[in-house]
Motif scaffolding. Structure first.
Motif, PDB file in Angstrom:
ATOM      1  N   PRO A  70       7.006   3.350   2.904  1.00  0.00           N
ATOM      2  CA  PRO A  70       8.266   3.699   2.392  1.00  0.00           C
ATOM      3  C   PRO A  70       9.310   2.123   2.663  1.00  0.00           C
ATOM      4  O   PRO A  70       9.072   1.632   3.749  1.00  0.00           O
ATOM      5  CB  PRO A  70       9.013   4.590   3.329  1.00  0.00           C
ATOM      6  CG  PRO A  70       7.698   5.373   3.791  1.00  0.00           C
ATOM      7  CD  PRO A  70       6.656   4.641   3.985  1.00  0.00           C
ATOM      8  N   VAL A 102       6.253   9.154  -6.461  1.00  0.00           N
ATOM      9  CA  VAL A 102       6.800   7.839  -5.727  1.00  0.00           C
ATOM     10  C   VAL A 102       6.384   6.518  -6.685  1.00  0.00           C
ATOM     11  O   VAL A 102       7.120   5.477  -6.245  1.00  0.00           O
ATOM     12  CB  VAL A 102       6.124   7.919  -4.491  1.00  0.00           C
ATOM     13  CG1 VAL A 102       6.364   8.869  -3.459  1.00  0.00           C
ATOM     14  CG2 VAL A 102       4.302   7.861  -4.407  1.00  0.00           C
ATOM     15  N   TYR A 158      -1.782  13.986  -1.431  1.00  0.00           N
ATOM     16  CA  TYR A 158      -1.641  12.829  -2.359  1.00  0.00           C
ATOM     17  C   TYR A 158      -1.996  13.522  -3.919  1.00  0.00           C
ATOM     18  O   TYR A 158      -2.822  14.292  -3.580  1.00  0.00           O
ATOM     19  CB  TYR A 158      -2.568  11.861  -1.929  1.00  0.00           C
ATOM     20  CG  TYR A 158      -2.315  11.075  -0.532  1.00  0.00           C
ATOM     21  CD1 TYR A 158      -1.411  10.109  -0.643  1.00  0.00           C
ATOM     22  CD2 TYR A 158      -2.963  11.537   0.359  1.00  0.00           C
ATOM     23  CE1 TYR A 158      -1.003   9.448   0.554  1.00  0.00           C
ATOM     24  CE2 TYR A 158      -2.581  10.822   1.801  1.00  0.00           C
ATOM     25  CZ  TYR A 158      -1.930   9.926   1.940  1.00  0.00           C
ATOM     26  OH  TYR A 158      -1.488   9.427   2.950  1.00  0.00           O
ATOM     27  N   LEU A 186      -0.663   4.670  -3.750  1.00  0.00           N
ATOM     28  CA  LEU A 186      -0.682   6.086  -2.636  1.00  0.00           C
ATOM     29  C   LEU A 186      -0.327   5.691  -1.428  1.00  0.00           C
ATOM     30  O   LEU A 186       0.331   6.612  -0.793  1.00  0.00           O
ATOM     31  CB  LEU A 186      -2.065   6.665  -2.813  1.00  0.00           C
ATOM     32  CG  LEU A 186      -2.436   7.271  -4.048  1.00  0.00           C
ATOM     33  CD1 LEU A 186      -3.793   7.850  -4.242  1.00  0.00           C
ATOM     34  CD2 LEU A 186      -1.695   8.484  -4.275  1.00  0.00           C
ATOM     35  N   ASP A 215       6.132  16.931   0.672  1.00  0.00           N
ATOM     36  CA  ASP A 215       5.846  15.458   1.229  1.00  0.00           C
ATOM     37  C   ASP A 215       4.526  14.737   0.624  1.00  0.00           C
ATOM     38  O   ASP A 215       3.964  13.957   1.097  1.00  0.00           O
ATOM     39  CB  ASP A 215       5.438  15.710   2.734  1.00  0.00           C
ATOM     40  CG  ASP A 215       4.082  16.595   3.006  1.00  0.00           C
ATOM     41  OD1 ASP A 215       3.770  17.388   2.170  1.00  0.00           O
ATOM     42  OD2 ASP A 215       3.554  16.407   4.213  1.00  0.00           O
ATOM     43  N   THR A 216       4.017  15.532  -0.426  1.00  0.00           N
ATOM     44  CA  THR A 216       3.146  14.906  -1.262  1.00  0.00           C
ATOM     45  C   THR A 216       3.657  13.706  -1.845  1.00  0.00           C
ATOM     46  O   THR A 216       4.784  13.513  -2.476  1.00  0.00           O
ATOM     47  CB  THR A 216       2.637  15.951  -2.513  1.00  0.00           C
ATOM     48  OG1 THR A 216       2.147  17.012  -1.800  1.00  0.00           O
ATOM     49  CG2 THR A 216       1.594  15.217  -3.316  1.00  0.00           C
ATOM     50  N   ARG A 217       2.566  12.628  -1.817  1.00  0.00           N
ATOM     51  CA  ARG A 217       2.979  11.245  -2.344  1.00  0.00           C
ATOM     52  C   ARG A 217       2.331  11.405  -3.713  1.00  0.00           C
ATOM     53  O   ARG A 217       1.017  11.555  -3.879  1.00  0.00           O
ATOM     54  CB  ARG A 217       2.307  10.072  -1.454  1.00  0.00           C
ATOM     55  CG  ARG A 217       3.166  10.147  -0.031  1.00  0.00           C
ATOM     56  CD  ARG A 217       2.768   8.726   0.402  1.00  0.00           C
ATOM     57  NE  ARG A 217       2.752   7.443  -0.488  1.00  0.00           N
ATOM     58  CZ  ARG A 217       3.781   6.710  -0.475  1.00  0.00           C
ATOM     59  NH1 ARG A 217       4.706   7.145   0.026  1.00  0.00           N
ATOM     60  NH2 ARG A 217       3.987   5.635  -1.404  1.00  0.00           N
TER      61      ARG A 217
END
Length: 192
Positions: free
Chosen positions: A136, A116, A67, A132, A92-94
């Motif tokens: 989806p 995101v 994150y 965070l 794949d980091t938010r």
């Protein structure tokens, strides 16, 4: 809050976070950075902080987080560079973009780089946590107040500025505006 309630709160937060709770917060506002870091730690994140683009990039390369909360305007450059560094190491980091100079064009650029969500300062810890951990497909609530005419104009100027790759002279030419006038507009915070 009692100790037991705090434990229940933390346990439910950890369910939203997942097994990798690493969070990098990059912001050059020291007091805000420390407050947000403490608030995110109480919600179950393992927080690392950075106060500059250089520090954020270095920490992203060393241990890419699951994150990230990244301020766009930092003393030594643009937070978009930190987002790019994270994306080079981990897809794949938010990433949440956080800024006091919110504008649609920069938000679009940040999303294209992999952010995101986009929150304008002052965002509180609950807003950051919700962004965070949003699943989806979940939709954010619509704002209660639409943009003012001044804000729409400001957003248009920012969009053209981003299209011109942040070249003030070219942006001023395209907007048929004096360069110094444009510089003054760009230096100000976004109107409400």
């Amino acid at each position: 809050m009692t100790e037991q309630n705090h434990d229940n709160f933390a346990a439910s937060d950890e369910d939203h976070i997942g097994p990798d709770a690493s969070l990098l917060i990059v912001d050059d506002d020291g007091p805000f950075l420390r407050r947000l870091a403490r608030a995110m730690e109480t919600r179950g994140f393992q927080v690392e902080t950075a106060e500059s683009v250089a520090e954020g990039v270095a920490k992203s390369k060393g241990r890419p987080p699951k994150y990230a909360v990244v301020d766009l305007r930092l003393g030594d450059g643009n937070g978009l560079d930190v987002i790019e560094a994270i994306r080079q190491r981990r897809d794949d980091t938010r990433i949440i973009v956080l800024t006091g100079y919110g504008n649609i064009a920069t938000a679009v650029t940040a999303v294209k780089l992999g952010a995101v969500d986009y929150l304008a300062k002052p965002a509180d810890a609950d807003d950051v946590f919700a962004a965070l951990t949003q699943r989806p497909g979940e939709k954010a609530e619509l704002p209660e107040n639409p943009m003012s005419a001044d804000r729409v104009r400001w957003e248009h100027i920012q969009r053209v500025y981003e299209m011109c790759e942040r070249n003030v002279s070219e942006t001023a030419r395209r907007l048929n505006m004096h360069r110094r006038t444009l510089q003054r507009i760009l230096a100000k915070r976004a109107p409400k």
